[in-house]
Design a protein around this motif. Structure first.
Motif, PDB file in Angstrom:
ATOM      1  N   VAL A 109       0.864  -1.182   0.000  1.00  7.61           N
ATOM      2  CA  VAL A 109       0.000   0.000   0.000  1.00  7.61           C
ATOM      3  C   VAL A 109       0.900   1.231   0.000  1.00  7.61           C
ATOM      4  O   VAL A 109       1.804   1.347   0.843  1.00  7.61           O
ATOM      5  CB  VAL A 109      -0.916   0.011   1.243  1.00  7.61           C
ATOM      6  N   THR A 110       0.679   2.124  -0.944  1.00  4.35           N
ATOM      7  CA  THR A 110       1.497   3.331  -1.026  1.00  4.35           C
ATOM      8  C   THR A 110       0.935   4.417  -0.111  1.00  4.35           C
ATOM      9  O   THR A 110      -0.220   4.366   0.307  1.00  4.35           O
ATOM     10  CB  THR A 110       1.532   3.873  -2.459  1.00  4.35           C
TER      11      THR A 110
ATOM     12  N   ASP B  53       0.278   7.418  -1.033  1.00  9.72           N
ATOM     13  CA  ASP B  53      -0.788   8.102  -1.768  1.00  9.72           C
ATOM     14  C   ASP B  53      -2.107   7.353  -1.635  1.00  9.72           C
ATOM     15  O   ASP B  53      -3.171   7.969  -1.476  1.00  9.72           O
ATOM     16  CB  ASP B  53      -0.409   8.238  -3.248  1.00  9.72           C
ATOM     17  N   GLU B  54      -2.049   6.009  -1.692  1.00  9.06           N
ATOM     18  CA  GLU B  54      -3.263   5.222  -1.485  1.00  9.06           C
ATOM     19  C   GLU B  54      -3.841   5.482  -0.098  1.00  9.06           C
ATOM     20  O   GLU B  54      -5.049   5.692   0.059  1.00  9.06           O
ATOM     21  CB  GLU B  54      -2.942   3.733  -1.630  1.00  9.06           C
ATOM     22  N   LEU B  55      -2.967   5.447   0.909  1.00  5.98           N
ATOM     23  CA  LEU B  55      -3.435   5.682   2.271  1.00  5.98           C
ATOM     24  C   LEU B  55      -4.171   7.007   2.389  1.00  5.98           C
ATOM     25  O   LEU B  55      -5.270   7.077   2.957  1.00  5.98           O
ATOM     26  CB  LEU B  55      -2.239   5.681   3.240  1.00  5.98           C
ATOM     27  N   ASP B  56      -3.579   8.060   1.875  1.00  5.34           N
ATOM     28  CA  ASP B  56      -4.211   9.371   1.987  1.00  5.34           C
ATOM     29  C   ASP B  56      -5.523   9.420   1.213  1.00  5.34           C
ATOM     30  O   ASP B  56      -6.450  10.139   1.591  1.00  5.34           O
ATOM     31  CB  ASP B  56      -3.251  10.460   1.507  1.00  5.34           C
ATOM     32  N   GLY B  57      -5.638   8.626   0.151  1.00  4.27           N
ATOM     33  CA  GLY B  57      -6.877   8.586  -0.603  1.00  4.27           C
ATOM     34  C   GLY B  57      -7.988   7.817   0.090  1.00  4.27           C
ATOM     35  O   GLY B  57      -9.148   7.902  -0.328  1.00  4.27           O
ATOM     36  N   TRP B  58      -7.635   7.049   1.131  1.00  2.00           N
ATOM     37  CA  TRP B  58      -8.630   6.252   1.851  1.00  2.00           C
ATOM     38  C   TRP B  58      -9.201   6.960   3.086  1.00  2.00           C
ATOM     39  O   TRP B  58     -10.069   6.403   3.767  1.00  2.00           O
ATOM     40  CB  TRP B  58      -7.994   4.936   2.319  1.00  2.00           C
ATOM     41  N   ARG B  59      -8.774   8.165   3.365  1.00  2.00           N
ATOM     42  CA  ARG B  59      -9.110   8.789   4.645  1.00  2.00           C
ATOM     43  C   ARG B  59     -10.601   9.054   4.844  1.00  2.00           C
ATOM     44  O   ARG B  59     -11.087   9.049   5.979  1.00  2.00           O
ATOM     45  CB  ARG B  59      -8.316  10.085   4.831  1.00  2.00           C
TER      46      ARG B  59
ATOM     47  N   MET C 238       2.685  -4.613   4.874  1.00  2.00           N
ATOM     48  CA  MET C 238       2.046  -4.060   3.671  1.00  2.00           C
ATOM     49  C   MET C 238       2.424  -2.606   3.428  1.00  2.00           C
ATOM     50  O   MET C 238       2.131  -2.062   2.364  1.00  2.00           O
ATOM     51  CB  MET C 238       0.531  -4.167   3.789  1.00  2.00           C
ATOM     52  N   GLY C 239       3.024  -1.972   4.426  1.00  2.00           N
ATOM     53  CA  GLY C 239       3.427  -0.584   4.273  1.00  2.00           C
ATOM     54  C   GLY C 239       2.730   0.387   5.191  1.00  2.00           C
ATOM     55  O   GLY C 239       2.985   1.602   5.130  1.00  2.00           O
TER      56      GLY C 239
END
Length: 477
Positions: free
Chosen positions: A38-39, A41-47, A278-279
């Motif tokens: 998980v990048t 950028d992905e994390l921030d997009g899931w907030r 996973m990051g």
């Protein structure tokens, strides 16, 4: 995504192929061939995602053989406020697994607002819906065999009761759970639920489950599956709430956090380990045990020495009264570089009643890379932590969560926010709460007087033949 056995001698399989089973044919546990990443950028997009939609983003990386629309429908059916929002009256009922801030830098992740008031509901309700989906596709039936030290059993039974094509055979240690825990399980009168109280401790019950699972002919003939945390789907479902907690506790994905996790069978904290792999930016995973400190001993000394029945203490945090942690094998597989031969060597010693000692080895040198800290807690520690938390924050916690909070505060890195995982509501352990606070814990109205209901349970010696006979008798036809 394919799954391999920790012991290296089983064919790779898909998510749905391992969903209905338990142990791999070689006796190992399933893990992904590699962990999906998980990048930031992905994390921030899931907030801003709902819990169900976040679960889809995480689990779609593991369950790649379930069509996207089907997986989304299952998750949205599972994770609803109606199922998870009504247990603790002072919770934020608009959220699933809300993060409660006790003070800046110290939070409690509320995981026990499900139907059985324990964190096990977070995965078990999903497992019930996944099982029903898979069995319908296959026009098949499943007989679930599990062992519980307290909370897994009721969570499984409430998730599976009334499910078409499913029977549950749940083993528990006779007389070793709280009165509330026993009542939650034994008062169910659904014909597909079978409770078996084993004369012994949890490890005896768990060994029986593994012995049945290792009898491949019996397992196939009687269509045996499992809901214990040896089932990969349960672990994968638990990974989701680490992401939920992290996103709720941070403003950007550049930040790291620490998690404190009460642990007996290593399943809950194993999910945190995998989330970190996973990051997810986890700077510290703090493992808390009670007086049954096998896991704490390993992280302190490098020695993993499962205890015998006579060395396992019955404590006031009984769901952690475990001296042989099933999911620890998954972590050790990663620690030894996913070397199945080495893992088989280690576990041949464990299965023979011996121990593992990695002190001074390359594995011991590599252990800090996995960011674990550990500690243990006693009955007096639990009572003091329950009192302190109630006095300071006006929040009542159960005995297991108290173990986690006590050890977390001792072992935390001061530069990291600490998130303690709640494992159960205080109502499940009323005797200890009364001892600590001289008052009864809040109980959901639907569960008032549950201990007075008629109970249905079969008491059995720790005997593999007797268990197999019972299963065969009750699955005939």
């Amino acid at each position: 995504m394919k799954y391999i056995s920790t012991r290296g001698n089983a064919p790779a399989k898909t998510f749905t192929e391992i969903l209905l089973g338990g142990l791999a044919p070689d006796g190992g546990l399933y893990l992904p061939e590699s962990y999906p990443q998980v990048t930031r950028d992905e994390l921030d997009g899931w907030r801003e995602l709902s819990y169900a939609d976040l679960a889809y983003e995480v689990l779609s990386k593991f369950a790649t053989d379930i069509p996207a629309d089907d997986l989304k429908a299952i998750l949205r059916k599972t994770y609803t406020p109606e199922v998870y929002g009504n247990a603790r009256s002072d919770s934020d009922t608009t959220q699933i697994a809300p993060l409660r801030v006790l003070e800046p830098g110290l939070c409690l992740l509320e995981l026990s607002n499900g139907p059985t008031l324990a964190f096990k509901d977070m995965a078990m309700q999903l497992l019930g819906n996944l099982f029903e989906y898979a069995l319908a596709k296959q026009h098949a039936e499943l007989n679930i065999l599990g062992a519980t030290s307290g909370d897994t059993g009721s969570a499984a039974e409430y998730a599976m009761r009334g499910k078409r094509g499913i029977r549950v055979f749940m083993l528990s240690p006779d007389g070793k759970m709280s009165a509330f825990q026993r009542a939650q399980m034994y008062s169910l009168d659904d014909p597909n639920i079978h409770n078996i109280a084993v004369r012994g401790v949890f490890d005896d019950a768990q060994d029986l489950v593994k012995a049945v699972s290792n009898d491949l002919d019996f397992k196939a003939r009687h269509r045996i599956g499992t809901v214990n945390s040896i089932n990969w789907a349960r672990v994968s479902a638990q990974i989701v709430y680490y992401f939920k907690a992290y996103l709720a506790a941070t403003a950007t994905s550049a930040q790291e956090v620490a998690f404190a996790v009460p642990s007996g069978n290593f399943g809950n904290i194993c999910a945190g380990h995998i989330a970190r792999m996973m990051g997810l930016p986890i700077g510290q995973l703090i493992l808390a045990t009670n007086e049954n400190d096998v896991l704490d001993e390993f992280f302190r000394t490098g020695v993993y020495r499962p205890r015998g029945t006579k060395e396992t203490y019955h404590t006031s945090s009984p769901s952690m009264d475990i001296s042989k942690a099933s999911n620890f094998e998954r972590f050790m597989f990663d620690l030894v570089g996913r070397d199945g031969a080495k893992l088989r060597d280690f576990w041949s010693r464990v299965d023979a009643g011996g121990s593992i000692d990695i002190k001074g080895s390359a594995y011991w040198q590599a252990l800090p890379e996995f960011r674990f800290a550990s500690g243990s807690s006693t009955h007096a520690d639990r009572l003091r932590t329950i009192r302190d938390t109630w006095t300071k924050y006006g929040v009542m916690i159960d005995t297991h969560t108290a173990d986690g909070l006590k050890v977390g505060l001792e072992q935390r890195r001061e530069d990291l926010p600490l998130i303690c995982l709640e494992t159960a509501l205080p109502a499940k352990f009323e005797e200890a709460i009364r001892e600590a606070l001289d008052r009864a814990p809040e109980r959901p109205p639907a569960l008032e007087g549950i201990e007075n209901l008629p109970q249905r349970v079969e008491v059995m010696d720790c005997n593999l033949g007797a268990l197999k006979q019972y299963i065969a008798t009750h699955t005939a036809g």
